[in-house]
Design a protein around this motif. Sequence first.
Motif, PDB file in Angstrom:
ATOM      1  N   LEU A 186      46.989  17.836  14.220  1.00 30.09           N
ATOM      2  CA  LEU A 186      48.280  18.083  15.049  1.00 30.09           C
ATOM      3  C   LEU A 186      48.174  18.567  16.157  1.00 30.09           C
ATOM      4  CD1 LEU A 186      50.697  19.735  11.968  1.00 30.09           C
ATOM      5  CD2 LEU A 186      50.889  17.391  13.067  1.00 30.09           C
ATOM      6  N   VAL A 187      47.103  19.479  16.316  1.00 24.85           N
ATOM      7  CA  VAL A 187      46.813  19.986  17.712  1.00 24.85           C
ATOM      8  C   VAL A 187      46.405  18.850  18.684  1.00 24.85           C
ATOM      9  CG1 VAL A 187      45.063  21.411  19.079  1.00 24.85           C
ATOM     10  CG2 VAL A 187      46.145  22.250  17.076  1.00 24.85           C
ATOM     11  N   LEU A 195      53.211  25.792  14.476  1.00 25.78           N
ATOM     12  CA  LEU A 195      52.838  25.340  13.056  1.00 25.78           C
ATOM     13  C   LEU A 195      53.879  26.166  11.837  1.00 25.78           C
ATOM     14  CD1 LEU A 195      51.435  23.475  11.205  1.00 25.78           C
ATOM     15  CD2 LEU A 195      49.646  25.335  10.864  1.00 25.78           C
ATOM     16  N   THR A 196      54.732  25.406  11.540  1.00 24.08           N
ATOM     17  CA  THR A 196      55.752  26.115  10.528  1.00 24.08           C
ATOM     18  C   THR A 196      55.815  25.505   9.273  1.00 24.08           C
ATOM     19  OG1 THR A 196      57.642  24.739  11.755  1.00 24.08           O
ATOM     20  CG2 THR A 196      57.141  26.959  12.541  1.00 24.08           C
ATOM     21  N   PHE A 234      44.585  25.656  12.584  1.00 24.33           N
ATOM     22  CA  PHE A 234      45.450  25.368  13.584  1.00 24.33           C
ATOM     23  C   PHE A 234      45.099  26.319  14.726  1.00 24.33           C
ATOM     24  CE2 PHE A 234      49.542  26.305  15.745  1.00 24.33           C
ATOM     25  CZ  PHE A 234      49.852  25.197  16.190  1.00 24.33           C
ATOM     26  N   MET A 235      44.751  27.497  14.355  1.00 25.97           N
ATOM     27  CA  MET A 235      44.510  28.394  15.740  1.00 25.97           C
ATOM     28  C   MET A 235      43.136  28.487  15.913  1.00 25.97           C
ATOM     29  SD  MET A 235      47.277  29.731  16.489  1.00 25.97           S
ATOM     30  CE  MET A 235      47.128  31.135  17.437  1.00 25.97           C
ATOM     31  N   HIS A 248      55.029  20.728  10.841  1.00 30.32           N
ATOM     32  CA  HIS A 248      54.599  20.763   9.290  1.00 30.32           C
ATOM     33  C   HIS A 248      53.281  20.069   9.264  1.00 30.32           C
ATOM     34  CE1 HIS A 248      58.711  21.425   7.514  1.00 30.32           C
ATOM     35  NE2 HIS A 248      58.540  22.350   8.245  1.00 30.32           N
ATOM     36  N   SER A 249      52.267  20.755   8.518  1.00 23.02           N
ATOM     37  CA  SER A 249      50.835  19.949   8.378  1.00 23.02           C
ATOM     38  C   SER A 249      50.703  19.363   6.811  1.00 23.02           C
ATOM     39  CB  SER A 249      49.723  21.085   8.754  1.00 23.02           C
ATOM     40  OG  SER A 249      49.638  22.033   7.891  1.00 23.02           O
ATOM     41  N   SER A 250      49.593  19.047   6.568  1.00 23.24           N
ATOM     42  CA  SER A 250      49.234  18.820   5.366  1.00 23.24           C
ATOM     43  C   SER A 250      49.141  19.981   4.310  1.00 23.24           C
ATOM     44  CB  SER A 250      48.301  17.921   5.284  1.00 23.24           C
ATOM     45  OG  SER A 250      46.979  18.664   5.944  1.00 23.24           O
ATOM     46  N   ALA A 251      49.261  21.084   4.718  1.00 19.59           N
ATOM     47  CA  ALA A 251      49.147  22.382   3.995  1.00 19.59           C
ATOM     48  C   ALA A 251      50.459  22.500   3.310  1.00 19.59           C
ATOM     49  CB  ALA A 251      48.895  23.575   4.854  1.00 19.59           C
ATOM     50  N   SER A 252      51.560  21.952   3.736  1.00 19.54           N
ATOM     51  CA  SER A 252      52.793  21.687   3.087  1.00 19.54           C
ATOM     52  C   SER A 252      53.351  20.346   2.734  1.00 19.54           C
ATOM     53  CB  SER A 252      53.947  22.714   3.632  1.00 19.54           C
ATOM     54  OG  SER A 252      54.249  22.344   4.687  1.00 19.54           O
TER      55      SER A 252
END
Length: 92
Positions: free
Chosen positions: A20-21, A34-35, A46-47, A7-11
């Motif tokens: 994260l990468v 990324l989920t 992310f991509m 999980h990223s800071s988007a959630s």
Amino acid sequence: MIDLHCHSSASDGSYSPKELVKMAENLNVTHLALTDHDTTAGIKEFMAEESPVIRIPGIEISVENEKESQKFDSFNFFIMDESDNDNSIFQQ
């Protein structure tokens, strides 16, 4: 090493998708998904990162069956439409 639940800071995560990468690279993670919870908002970032880490765009969708009083999470991978970040389908 493979991590298919991130999980990223988007959630509710603490780090941006870009961070994260970079962290995955430093930890010798070969595949990273990324989920984020109920959002695809972090997938584009992310991509976009150039990295030896194989990145898998995904989403963790929270599902609730009120009639049966059940809750569960559905993991979905290879989400292709990262441009639709209004998340309106998750408000229904």
